[in-house]
Motif scaffolding. Structure first.
Motif, PDB file in Angstrom:
ATOM      1  N   UNK A 332       5.224 -44.514  26.934  1.00 10.72           N
ATOM      2  CA  UNK A 332       4.496 -43.633  26.024  1.00 10.72           C
ATOM      3  C   UNK A 332       5.361 -43.252  24.824  1.00 10.72           C
ATOM      4  N   UNK A 333       6.625 -42.955  25.061  1.00  6.94           N
ATOM      5  CA  UNK A 333       7.500 -42.525  23.964  1.00  6.94           C
ATOM      6  C   UNK A 333       7.680 -43.626  22.934  1.00  6.94           C
ATOM      7  N   UNK A 334       7.790 -44.863  23.382  1.00  5.82           N
ATOM      8  CA  UNK A 334       7.952 -45.985  22.455  1.00  5.82           C
ATOM      9  C   UNK A 334       6.651 -46.247  21.710  1.00  5.82           C
ATOM     10  N   UNK A 335       5.535 -46.234  22.440  1.00  8.20           N
ATOM     11  CA  UNK A 335       4.235 -46.434  21.798  1.00  8.20           C
ATOM     12  C   UNK A 335       3.973 -45.352  20.755  1.00  8.20           C
ATOM     13  N   UNK A 432      10.830 -39.917  14.998  1.00 10.12           N
ATOM     14  CA  UNK A 432      11.766 -39.457  16.037  1.00 10.12           C
ATOM     15  C   UNK A 432      11.130 -38.399  16.928  1.00 10.12           C
ATOM     16  N   UNK A 433      10.445 -37.443  16.330  1.00  6.90           N
ATOM     17  CA  UNK A 433       9.887 -36.338  17.116  1.00  6.90           C
ATOM     18  C   UNK A 433       8.716 -36.811  17.976  1.00  6.90           C
ATOM     19  N   UNK A 434       7.925 -37.746  17.460  1.00  2.00           N
ATOM     20  CA  UNK A 434       6.838 -38.304  18.264  1.00  2.00           C
ATOM     21  C   UNK A 434       7.394 -38.992  19.495  1.00  2.00           C
ATOM     22  N   UNK A 435       8.494 -39.706  19.311  1.00  2.00           N
ATOM     23  CA  UNK A 435       9.140 -40.363  20.452  1.00  2.00           C
ATOM     24  C   UNK A 435       9.667 -39.335  21.450  1.00  2.00           C
TER      25      UNK A 435
END
Length: 582
Positions: A332-335, A432-435
């Protein structure tokens, strides 16, 4: 947005000396931390690149990139280009192996920064936006590690060439189109994955002709064709160019470029080119002539270079390589990181237009950069490693967002809302923050790449493969991820490593560890290795253990050694186990 020539201070900030100073500071910090972080080579591809350069420097032919210590004596056929070996070999010759590997990734960063500088100058960035553009790289998750010391695989040069092409695309000069064709050719010679975005470049040069009647497309295509032919012939033996492999630039590709060049050169002389409809009709002739030719002369290679991948490799190898997978197969973090990158692209473009950035002839360059970046972003959703160039191209858009939004946040009178608004600006402008926000969700939605080996217990201590050099040199049956490191640290040879041209040895390694003891014995009888290796902490070894409870990997992990194997003293327990074959 403020324009160029604001003041003397602004001119100094935009000078090449500032770029050099920031690059030198970035490099100095990385190199200073290197003794603390360690000199470990990051992964199998870096080890194999080093092995390739070592072999060349030790006398192996420039034309021959075969890895002869894999599956000896025939060796492992590689599709890698000598173009990437050149700077690494030079650095190693001057600085030695360790420091050469440390410096080369930072050297690749320098043309990236100058290409970004060129883009920002062409688009008339304000002093503040320009400054942000030079320092934002660490806030894009895929970038810092790619330009860190010892990261010497070929994906970094690809991204460098892509950003240089983007900078040249913005220029209306013929020489820039010719230079873009050369760098685009180097890009696809290094990796055929670049062909998608090179086609987009050609389409954007066509757009310049359609909208502005700039006849740059024929020059770009001519340079691409000639340079691709030259670089291919200069770096690959003729036998390989006409061989069975689909993973390199073939004569069929170059012939397709040539036909596109010929038609593009004729188009401006066709009737009705004085109006946009006539130009569009003329441009349509280029794909009508070149695409059918590509399908005929390239056959299956025109569609999918990996179409002939063995099912066992697809199931047990390729499906676990995160960098080669689409966003829906990523954590999820990468997507979230990949998807969120669209926000600064669109936001920066929109804000630039509102801030007057499209005036003084910058409208078309802005549009070209926006469309090329958008294409790179879309490609990154299908192929994670394409995110490297997508994030580099996103930096100018993020810089504009911050330059235009942060002054508004500073005008907020209350401290807490001002700090929150400032944080939100950075959240919008970088992925960065979305990840980071997606990180807690990763365990809730596991992917195959995350679960690799998770179903089988693994030791935490890494295997010290350098210890194997104590043994008499021999042929090893070992899992594929470990093979390049073993070759780099010892005098042994191995049956296989993870390089797709050599499918049968790779399939046999998988079959040996995932099959029964009898299956493993049959494969050992075929290749006759001197040693069998079991690293308890290797993720691919752990993955193979999940195939069946009684397979060969589990036999070795549980210490139930078959009678035809003899534990080697000093390696008969612990995380790294070695067995001599009988």
């Amino acid at each position: 947005m403020a324009r160029r020539g604001e003041d003397l201070g602004g001119e100094f900030v935009r000078s090449a000396w500032v770029v050099l100073a920031i690059w030198a500071l970035y490099g100095a910090v990385h190199l200073a931390l290197l003794p603390l972080l360690g000199w470990d080579v990051p992964g199998p591809d870096e080890w194999t690149r080093l092995l390739q350069v070592r072999a060349w420097m030790d006398g192996q032919s420039w034309w021959d990139v075969t890895q002869y210590r894999m599956n000896p004596p025939a060796g492992f056929s590689m599709h890698w280009s000598r173009l990437v070996d050149l700077p690494l070999a030079l650095a190693i010759a001057v600085l030695g192996e360790d420091w050469g590997m440390a410096v080369v990734p930072l050297v690749w960063l320098l043309p990236v920064m100058f290409a970004l500088r060129s883009i920002m100058l062409r688009l008339g960035f304000s002093r503040v936006a320009y400054g942000f553009g030079l320092i934002l790289l660490p806030l894009f998750p895929l970038l810092p590690g790619s330009y860190a010391p010892l990261s010497i695989d070929h994906h970094v040069p690809q991204a460098v060439l892509g950003v240089i092409c983007a900078a040249l695309l913005l220029s209306p000069r013929v020489w820039a189109a010719v230079a873009a064709g050369f760098f685009a050719a180097a890009w696809v010679v290094i990796s055929l994955e670049g062909l998608v975005l090179v086609a987009v470049l050609a389409g954007l040069y066509a757009l310049r002709y359609l909208v502005e009647e700039q006849r740059l497309l024929p020059w770009f295509l001519l340079s691409l064709t000639v340079s691709a032919a030259f670089l291919s012939l200069a770096t690959r033996p003729n036998a390989e160019l006409f061989g069975p492999f689909c993973d390199i630039l073939r004569p069929g590709h170059i012939a397709t470029f040539g036909i596109a060049t010929l038609v593009a050169g004729i188009v401006p002389f066709l009737p009705f080119q004085q109006n946009a409809a006539g130009r569009l009709a003329g441009l349509a002739l280029i794909p009508l002539a070149s695409v059918p030719l590509a399908l005929v002369v390239l056959g299956p290679c025109a569609v999918n270079p990996m179409a002939q991948l063995d099912p066992a490799l697809a199931a047990w190898w390729h499906g676990y390589i995160a960098e080669g997978l689409p966003f829906w197969e990523q954590p999820v973090s990468v997507a979230a990181m990949l998807i969120w990158t669209l926000v600064p692209i669109i936001g920066g473009y929109w804000l630039a237009g509102r801030g007057g950035g499209f005036s003084d002839g910058a409208g078309m360059p802005w549009l070209l950069l926006f469309l090329f970046t958008l294409a790179a972003w879309a490609y990154s959703l299908l192929l994670l490693r394409a995110g490297l160039i997508a994030q580099l191209l996103t930096i100018p858009f993020a810089a504009v967002m911050l330059a235009l939004l942060l002054p508004r946040t500073r005008a907020i009178p209350s401290a807490a809302p001002r700090a929150l608004a400032t944080l939100c600006c950075f959240m919008l402008a970088t992925p960065t923050f979305a990840s980071a926000l997606g990180k807690p969700l990763d365990p809730l939605f596991p992917t195959p790449t995350m679960a690799r080996g998770a179903a089988a217990p693994m030791a935490e201590e890494p295997c010290d493969y350098a210890q194997l050099d104590r043994l008499e040199p021999g042929l090893l049956l070992v899992t594929m991820d470990a093979a390049p490191e073993i070759l780099g640290k010892t005098g042994h040879t191995v049956i296989a490593a993870s390089y797709h041209r050599n499918q049968q040895p790779m399939v046999d390694i998988i079959a040996a560890y995932t099959g029964t003891d009898q299956d493993a014995r049959a494969i050992i009888d075929t290749y006759r290795p001197d040693y069998v290796i079991a690293c308890q902490s290797a993720v691919d070894f752990a993955l193979y253990r999940t195939a069946t409870p009684e397979n060969f990997a589990n036999t070795l992990a549980d210490g139930k050694v078959p009678a035809w194997l003899t534990p080697v003293a000093g390696f008969d327990n612990g995380v790294l186990r070695v067995y001599r074959t009988r």
